[in-house]
Write a protein that holds these residues in place. Structure first.
Motif, PDB file in Angstrom:
ATOM      1  N   MET A  50       0.840  -1.213   0.000  1.00 52.89           N
ATOM      2  CA  MET A  50       0.000   0.000   0.000  1.00 52.89           C
ATOM      3  C   MET A  50       0.868   1.254   0.000  1.00 52.89           C
ATOM      4  O   MET A  50       0.619   2.197  -0.764  1.00 52.89           O
ATOM      5  CB  MET A  50      -0.920  -0.011   1.222  1.00 52.89           C
ATOM      6  CG  MET A  50      -1.768   1.245   1.374  1.00 52.89           C
ATOM      7  SD  MET A  50      -2.980   1.123   2.726  1.00 52.89           S
ATOM      8  CE  MET A  50      -1.907   1.250   4.156  1.00 52.89           C
ATOM      9  N   LEU A  51       1.900   1.268   0.817  1.00 52.32           N
ATOM     10  CA  LEU A  51       2.766   2.447   0.898  1.00 52.32           C
ATOM     11  C   LEU A  51       3.507   2.661  -0.423  1.00 52.32           C
ATOM     12  O   LEU A  51       3.681   3.796  -0.877  1.00 52.32           O
ATOM     13  CB  LEU A  51       3.765   2.295   2.050  1.00 52.32           C
ATOM     14  CG  LEU A  51       3.151   2.305   3.449  1.00 52.32           C
ATOM     15  CD1 LEU A  51       4.196   1.989   4.502  1.00 52.32           C
ATOM     16  CD2 LEU A  51       2.488   3.645   3.741  1.00 52.32           C
ATOM     17  N   ASP A  52       3.926   1.570  -1.066  1.00 53.13           N
ATOM     18  CA  ASP A  52       4.612   1.716  -2.355  1.00 53.13           C
ATOM     19  C   ASP A  52       3.626   2.108  -3.455  1.00 53.13           C
ATOM     20  O   ASP A  52       3.988   2.792  -4.408  1.00 53.13           O
ATOM     21  CB  ASP A  52       5.328   0.409  -2.728  1.00 53.13           C
ATOM     22  CG  ASP A  52       6.637   0.239  -1.966  1.00 53.13           C
ATOM     23  OD1 ASP A  52       7.150   1.255  -1.433  1.00 53.13           O
ATOM     24  OD2 ASP A  52       7.158  -0.889  -1.905  1.00 53.13           O
ATOM     25  N   ALA A  53       2.374   1.649  -3.354  1.00 53.26           N
ATOM     26  CA  ALA A  53       1.388   1.952  -4.402  1.00 53.26           C
ATOM     27  C   ALA A  53       0.894   3.396  -4.306  1.00 53.26           C
ATOM     28  O   ALA A  53       0.816   4.103  -5.311  1.00 53.26           O
ATOM     29  CB  ALA A  53       0.203   0.986  -4.302  1.00 53.26           C
ATOM     30  N   ILE A  54       0.570   3.840  -3.111  1.00 57.43           N
ATOM     31  CA  ILE A  54       0.058   5.215  -2.952  1.00 57.43           C
ATOM     32  C   ILE A  54       1.213   6.202  -2.914  1.00 57.43           C
ATOM     33  O   ILE A  54       1.089   7.344  -3.352  1.00 57.43           O
ATOM     34  CB  ILE A  54      -0.825   5.329  -1.685  1.00 57.43           C
ATOM     35  CG1 ILE A  54      -2.041   4.394  -1.808  1.00 57.43           C
ATOM     36  CG2 ILE A  54      -1.290   6.768  -1.454  1.00 57.43           C
ATOM     37  CD1 ILE A  54      -3.006   4.437  -0.630  1.00 57.43           C
ATOM     38  N   GLY A  55       2.342   5.743  -2.415  1.00 59.43           N
ATOM     39  CA  GLY A  55       3.528   6.594  -2.384  1.00 59.43           C
ATOM     40  C   GLY A  55       3.601   7.472  -1.157  1.00 59.43           C
ATOM     41  O   GLY A  55       2.805   7.333  -0.227  1.00 59.43           O
TER      42      GLY A  55
END
Lengths: 400, 400
Positions: free
Chosen positions: A204-209
Motif C-alpha cells: 500500500m505504501l509503495d502503491a500510494i507513495g
C-alpha cells in the motif's frame, strides 16, 4: 496542508463546508459557540489527527465561524502544520498550574463563547489519569449537548469520503487475500497475521507513495487477522488474540482493514480448514442467507430497526435464535464503529451516502462462529457492495 | 482462570486483595456500592480485558463485597471465562429497547446500590456513536467521584506487577535491538518497524509459550518504531508515522514496548545516523544530563513536582528553555500513560513501588528531537532502572 491529488484525502473545500454546516446549526440554535473534545470530531472538522491522552485537546468555533484548536505546548507545531483552523492556542502542560481547563476558559472568553454554548462533553473526559473541572463549573452554565447534530452530519458520506472508503476496501482486500493464502495447518495465527499485514502495508505504501497518510489512532497500516476467533473460540465474537495453532476442521472468523486518511472499511470472512462438515455447511449457508436478507432490507427511507427486524425474523423462522449474539451492523467511517446502528432500537432513517457493515452472525457452541462482514454504501435505490471479496464456501475453504 | 506459573500474571489472591481495599474504602465512605466504566479499572479489579466500544460495560461492587460485571450479550461467554466476579449480568444489545443503562439500573437495585454510591464517571462515556442517560438521571442522585481513590490504589505496584513490567521491558528491549539493527540509510521507517516488531513478537510468543496473554487494547505484541520522529520531524514529539526514508545525519527518536498481561513498559532512544555533528553531540549530552538530573531527584517522600523543578532548573541554567516541550514523565502500568505525573503541577508524594517513565526532551528546530525514555521503579532509597538499554551516544550512533 500541501496540495495533493484530488482522488486522495478530503479537500480543504470539503473541510470548509463541514464548518459552514456546523455554523448554520449554531445560528439556528442561537448558540455563541461550540467546544468539541472527541478526537474524531476534531479530525472531522479540522483535518488534525492525534491520539487522545491525559493532555486535553479541543476544537472551538464561535458564532462568527472563527475556528481554534486548543492543544498542549507539545502539539503546537504539529497542529499548526496540519489543522485547518485560524488559531492554535496552547497551555503549557498537564497537570501544571494553572490547570489547562483554566487556559481553555480564556480562549473561550476571548472568542466570545458565553451563556448558551454547545459541547460534545461536559469537559475533557477523565482518561489516563486526567482529572479536571467540567465546562459547567468553568462557564457557570452547562453546555447544550451537540453530539446528535455532529453524529447526524458525519453519518452521510460525501463522494470524497466514499473514495477513501473504497481505497480502504482495496488494501483490506489485499491483506485478507494474503491472510487466506498463508493460513495453513500448523502455522500460528500471529505469524500469519503479522506476515499478511506487513506485506499488505508495504505494498500500500509503495502503491500510494509518500503522500499516504493513515490519520488513524487505531493503526498505521493494513491489517488482517483472527483476534483469537479460531475453532471453538470462533464462537466468542470479540475474543482477544491467543496465538492459536491452526488445526484441520477449524472454523475461522477473520477481520481486515486499512486506515486511509482516517477512513476505515471492514472485511470479515468465515473460512473453514478442510472440507466443511454438514453442520458447518448448514450454518455457513444460513449465515449467507442472513446477510442477504440484510442486503435486501437496506433501502433509503427505511428505519435502521427494520433491517434488524427482517434479519431477526429469519433467525426465528429457522430456529437460529439460540445462536444470535448481536445486531446486523453499524455505520463506519472515521471510526471503526459509529452511529447509526442496524439495530431494533435505532429508528434513524436510512439515507443515500450512509455506509454500513453488514455482519449478522451465528455462534454455535462446540462448533464455532459464522460471520461475514461486508462494507456497503447506501445508494438512491438500495446498496452498493464496497467489499468485493468472495463470499461463497468454496472460495473460503482452505486445504488441510 | 486456569492455574499458571506464579512468575506470570497477577494471582487470584492479588485480584481479591484489590477488591478488599476497594471495599474498605466503600465502608469508610459509607457508600452502598461502586460502578466503574473505565476499561482499565475493570481490568484492574476483575482481570477482564476488552476493547471499549459503543456497547456499555461496567464493573459493580456493593457494600457486601459482591462483584458483578455488566456486559452486552456478545461478551457473556468471554466474561464468564475470564472475569473474577461472582455474577455476569447482561443486556441484549446497544442501542436496543430497553436502553442498556435501564438494564444496568436493575442490576444496581438488585445489588443494593442506592442513595450514596460511587462511580468513576456519571454514566457510560459517549464514544463511537453511543448516547445514553447519566447515572444521576437513572439513580436520582449523582455518584460520588471515586477516581482519586482508584488512581491512588493503582499508582503503587505490587511485586507481581513489577515482575510483569520487567518482562515487558525485556521484549521491548528485543524489539528495539532489532529496530536499531535494521535501521539503515535508504530503508523506510515502516519496513524496519514492521520487521523488528514481528520478529520480536514471534520470539516473545515462542519464549513465553501458549500461556502468554497481551490483555491490552493497544497492541497484541512487541512493537518498536519511530512514529515519524525522524530528521527534522523528530522535533515534533508525537508526530504520526509518515513512512520516511532514513538519510545520513538523521536524528531519530524511537519507541518500543510490549504488553504483558496488560502491563506496558516504555523504552525510547535518540539515535543518530552517521557521526554526530558538534551541535547534535551538545544536545545529546544535555539530554543525558537532564535525564540524570531526574534520576537523582526521584526519591520516596519527595513531591512529583520537585523532580520537574530540578529538571526545569537545568534547562534554565543552560539556556535550553526554548527547546522544552513537556514535563519529565508519567507513571506507567496497565495504561501507557497514567497518574501521577512528574510535573510542576503534581504534588503527589513519590512512594516505593511507583513506576515512572523518565523522558525530558530537547526539540531543536532544523536539528531534531533528543529524548530517551527509561522506565524506573521507585525503591525505598531511590530508583531501580528497569530499562537496561544502552544510553550513550557511541552505542546509539548508526553507520551511514
Amino acid at each position: 496542508m500541501t496540495q495533493q491529488p484530488a482522488s486522495f484525502q478530503i479537500t480543504e473545500a470539503e473541510f470548509h463546508q463541514r464548518g459552514v454546516r456546523l455554523l448554520e446549526h449554531l445560528h439556528e440554535s442561537k448558540l455563541s459557540g461550540v467546544v468539541l473534545f472527541d478526537s474524531h470530531y476534531i479530525l472531522y472538522y479540522t483535518g488534525f489527527a492525534f491520539i487522545p491522552t491525559e493532555r486535553p485537546m479541543a476544537f472551538v468555533m464561535n458564532a462568527r465561524g472563527e475556528k481554534a484548536l486548543f492543544v498542549p505546548r507539545l502539539e503546537v507545531e504539529h497542529a499548526n502544520a496540519n489543522a485547518l483552523v485560524s488559531r492554535v492556542d496552547h497551555y503549557i502542560e498537564y497537570p501544571f498550574q494553572p490547570h489547562p481547563m483554566q487556559v481553555l476558559l480564556t480562549t473561550l472568553a476571548d472568542m466570545g463563547l458565553h451563556g448558551d454554548y454547545a459541547a460534545d462533553q461536559d469537559g475533557y473526559p477523565w482518561i489516563l489519569g486526567y482529572r479536571g473541572p467540567s465546562l459547567s463549573e468553568l462557564m457557570g452554565t452547562p453546555p447544550h449537548q451537540i453530539t446528535a447534530f455532529v453524529e447526524d452530519q458525519m453519518m452521510v458520506k460525501s463522494r470524497g469520503e466514499l473514495a477513501l472508503l473504497r481505497e480502504s476496501v482495496k488494501w483490506g482486500h489485499l491483506a485478507h487475500t494474503l491472510l487466506q493464502r498463508y493460513t495453513r495447518v500448523g502455522a500460528t495465527e500471529t505469524e500469519v497475521s503479522l506476515r499478511a499485514s506487513a506485506e499488505a502495508t508495504l505494498a500500500m505504501l509503495d502503491a500510494i507513495g509518500p503522500l499516504y497518510r493513515a490519520l488513524s489512532p487505531f493503526s498505521n497500516g493494513a491489517e488482517a487477522g483472527y483476534r483469537g476467533q479460531i475453532g471453538r473460540n470462533a464462537a466468542i465474537p470479540h475474543a482477544l488474540a491467543n496465538n492459536i495453532v491452526f488445526s484441520p476442521g477449524d472454523v475461522l472468523v477473520s477481520g481486515a482493514t486499512a486506515p486511509v486518511w482516517g477512513y476505515h472499511s471492514e472485511l470479515e470472512r468465515t473460512m473453514i480448514i478442510g472440507p466443511a462438515s454438514d453442520q458447518q455447511k448448514r450454518m455457513f449457508d444460513h449465515m449467507l442467507a442472513l446477510q442477504e436478507t440484510a442486503f435486501d432490507a437496506i433501502q433509503p427511507g427505511v428505519p435502521c430497526s427494520e433491517v434488524d427486524q427482517a434479519v431477526r425474523a429469519y433467525y426465528q423462522r429457522h430456529d437460529l435464535s439460540p445462536y444470535w449474539k448481536h445486531h446486523v451492523g453499524h455505520a463506519i467511517g472515521l471510526r471503526y464503529h459509529e452511529s447509526p446502528f442496524l439495530d431494533l432500537g435505532d429508528a434513524t432513517l436510512i439515507q443515500p451516502g450512509m455506509v454500513f457493515t453488514v455482519e449478522p452472525g451465528l455462534y454455535v457452541p462446540e462448533l464455532g462462529g459464522f460471520r461475514h462482514s461486508d462494507t456497503v454504501a447506501v445508494t438512491p435505490d438500495g446498496i452498493e457492495l464496497l467489499t468485493y471479496y468472495p463470499r461463497d464456501l468454496a472460495s473460503l475453504t482452505l486445504s488441510t
